[in-house]
Design an enzyme around this catalytic site. Structure first.
Site, PDB file in Angstrom:
ATOM      1  N   VAL A 284     -44.030 -34.855   1.548  1.00 22.80           N
ATOM      2  CA  VAL A 284     -43.139 -35.407   2.587  1.00 22.80           C
ATOM      3  C   VAL A 284     -42.425 -34.223   3.251  1.00 22.80           C
ATOM      4  O   VAL A 284     -41.197 -34.175   3.331  1.00 22.80           O
ATOM      5  CB  VAL A 284     -42.158 -36.445   2.002  1.00 22.80           C
ATOM      6  CG1 VAL A 284     -42.907 -37.714   1.636  1.00 22.80           C
ATOM      7  CG2 VAL A 284     -41.420 -35.916   0.761  1.00 22.80           C
ATOM      8  N   HIS A 285     -43.250 -33.289   3.746  1.00 16.01           N
ATOM      9  CA  HIS A 285     -42.746 -32.000   4.241  1.00 16.01           C
ATOM     10  C   HIS A 285     -41.424 -32.110   5.014  1.00 16.01           C
ATOM     11  O   HIS A 285     -40.441 -31.449   4.706  1.00 16.01           O
ATOM     12  CB  HIS A 285     -43.773 -31.381   5.199  1.00 16.01           C
ATOM     13  CG  HIS A 285     -45.143 -31.231   4.669  1.00 16.01           C
ATOM     14  ND1 HIS A 285     -45.506 -30.234   3.791  1.00 16.01           N
ATOM     15  CD2 HIS A 285     -46.284 -31.944   4.902  1.00 16.01           C
ATOM     16  CE1 HIS A 285     -46.795 -30.317   3.513  1.00 16.01           C
ATOM     17  NE2 HIS A 285     -47.294 -31.349   4.168  1.00 16.01           N
ATOM     18  N   ASP A 286     -41.474 -32.909   6.082  1.00 16.42           N
ATOM     19  CA  ASP A 286     -40.360 -32.913   7.041  1.00 16.42           C
ATOM     20  C   ASP A 286     -39.079 -33.479   6.439  1.00 16.42           C
ATOM     21  O   ASP A 286     -37.967 -33.079   6.818  1.00 16.42           O
ATOM     22  CB  ASP A 286     -40.759 -33.702   8.287  1.00 16.42           C
ATOM     23  CG  ASP A 286     -41.921 -33.051   9.020  1.00 16.42           C
ATOM     24  OD1 ASP A 286     -42.144 -31.843   8.836  1.00 16.42           O
ATOM     25  OD2 ASP A 286     -42.605 -33.770   9.785  1.00 16.42           O
TER      26      ASP A 286
ATOM     27  N   TYR B 247     -54.580 -36.625   1.480  1.00 19.09           N
ATOM     28  CA  TYR B 247     -54.242 -35.855   0.274  1.00 19.09           C
ATOM     29  C   TYR B 247     -55.224 -36.127  -0.862  1.00 19.09           C
ATOM     30  O   TYR B 247     -55.561 -35.239  -1.639  1.00 19.09           O
ATOM     31  CB  TYR B 247     -52.795 -36.138  -0.163  1.00 19.09           C
ATOM     32  CG  TYR B 247     -51.826 -35.347   0.671  1.00 19.09           C
ATOM     33  CD1 TYR B 247     -51.526 -34.024   0.363  1.00 19.09           C
ATOM     34  CD2 TYR B 247     -51.254 -35.894   1.817  1.00 19.09           C
ATOM     35  CE1 TYR B 247     -50.677 -33.272   1.148  1.00 19.09           C
ATOM     36  CE2 TYR B 247     -50.408 -35.158   2.614  1.00 19.09           C
ATOM     37  CZ  TYR B 247     -50.116 -33.842   2.278  1.00 19.09           C
ATOM     38  OH  TYR B 247     -49.282 -33.101   3.072  1.00 19.09           O
TER      39      TYR B 247
ATOM     40  N   THR C 125     -42.482 -27.686   0.106  1.00 20.98           N
ATOM     41  CA  THR C 125     -42.609 -29.119   0.408  1.00 20.98           C
ATOM     42  C   THR C 125     -43.754 -29.745  -0.395  1.00 20.98           C
ATOM     43  O   THR C 125     -43.666 -30.905  -0.798  1.00 20.98           O
ATOM     44  CB  THR C 125     -42.794 -29.370   1.910  1.00 20.98           C
ATOM     45  OG1 THR C 125     -43.950 -28.651   2.378  1.00 20.98           O
ATOM     46  CG2 THR C 125     -41.578 -28.918   2.698  1.00 20.98           C
TER      47      THR C 125
END
Ligand code: BDR
Ligand code: CA
Length: 312
Positions: free
Chosen positions: A239-241, A228, A194
């Site tokens: 935008v991991h999810d 970040y 991710t």
């Protein structure tokens, strides 16, 4: 259309993940369950309701889940997403005209699965507490789960500790139950991938120009972007999810490899670490499909196309 349930702790990247699900015709979002995580359960639930109002999906039930981990008495919240979980901008979203569903998260999950006439994809993008409770309390629904696509874990290291990623670290016992002890088909999307799919501040600025809805979503990102910038020196954010939802929407958009895994549930410095055995001769009781690669530019283009097509 694949029925989809998102278990979430919004969360800036959770917000984009919810939006991606709503924007994707391959899936039908049939439920959202909330869990403590990035912020308190009260805030994650309120954020989920507001986000669905923004996305014009007040018809999707939102059920309240676990307020704390299975074993630890107190949740440890994240500071990365701002005071309210949405960079301090939750108040800019529409006020929900409804409250959460009368059913708790585990009950909603059970009922949606029992009623489903097709395999359901569940995308857990917060601590795995609700899913562990579901599988422990209602194992008869397991055959109705087509796949879990979980955002969590770090193969090469962590983000909340040197070795642990936030979602797994937030409730290691729950993560161990779901990722190691259960036999539900699961794809794990770890932070290694991710982070490689991160989007730039310019990408976000361009997305904001596509619609008022996209602009409202981008308006939730300042504190998260600042995190970040401060910790990694990036001019952008992971935008991991949303990467987990992308895989749920378009199976195969990430490339997976099966590895034996475990979760460190000790109370030492490795607590919450995902232990991935990459030795060639490794053989464990359980292997997990772990997403370690993707067409990174293709992923960013996919996210932009979908989020840029949101109405309003
Ligand atoms: C995960 O932790 C949370 O802060 C994000 O929403 C994501 O689910 C990344 O480690
Ligand atoms: Ca999350």
């Amino acid at each position: 259309m694949t029925p989809l349930i998102i278990d979430t702790d919004p969360g800036v990247d959770d917000a984009l993940a919810l939006a991606l699900a709503v924007a994707s015709p391959e899936v039908e979002l049939i439920g959202v369950t909330t869990v403590f995580g990035n912020v308190s359960l009260e805030n994650t639930t309120r954020n989920a309701l507001r986000l669905l109002a923004l996305l014009g999906r007040d018809d999707v039930p939102v059920a309240v889940g676990a307020a704390r981990p299975l074993v630890h008495p107190h949740p440890h919240l994240s500071s990365a997403h701002g005071s309210d979980g949405l960079s301090g901008y939750a108040h800019t979203l529409p006020e929900p005209t409804r409250g959460p569903d009368a059913r708790d998260a585990v009950t909603l999950l059970r009922e949606l699965l029992e009623q489903a006439d097709r395999p359901v994809t569940i995308v857990p993008i917060g601590p795995l507490t609700n899913i562990a409770l579901l599988l422990a309390a209602h194992p008869h629904v397991k055959p109705k789960i087509g796949r879990l696509v979980v955002m969590g874990g770090g193969v090469e290291g962590g983000n909340i500790t040197a070795s642990a990623e936030f979602n797994v670290w937030s409730d290691p016992e729950a993560a161990r139950r779901v990722l190691v002890e259960e036999d539900v088909p699961t794809t794990l999307v770890p932070m290694d991938l991710t982070r490689r799919c991160a989007v730039s501040a310019q990408w976000l600025a361009d997305l904001a120009k596509t619609s008022p809805t996209a602009a409202a979503l981008v308006g939730l990102t300042p504190d998260y972007l600042e995190t970040y910038r401060r910790f990694l020196g990036w001019d952008g954010m992971a935008v991991h999810d949303a990467i987990a939802v992308a895989e749920a929407v378009r199976p195969g958009i990430v490339r997976t490899t099966a590895f034996p895994v475990d979760v460190d549930c000790s109370f030492g410095p490795g607590r919450g670490a995902l232990l991935v055995d990459r030795r060639l001769e490794a053989a464990g009781p359980k292997t997990l499909d772990i997403a370690l690669d993707a067409d990174l530019d293709g992923m960013r283009a996919f996210l932009f196309d979908r989020l840029g097509a949101l109405g309003g």
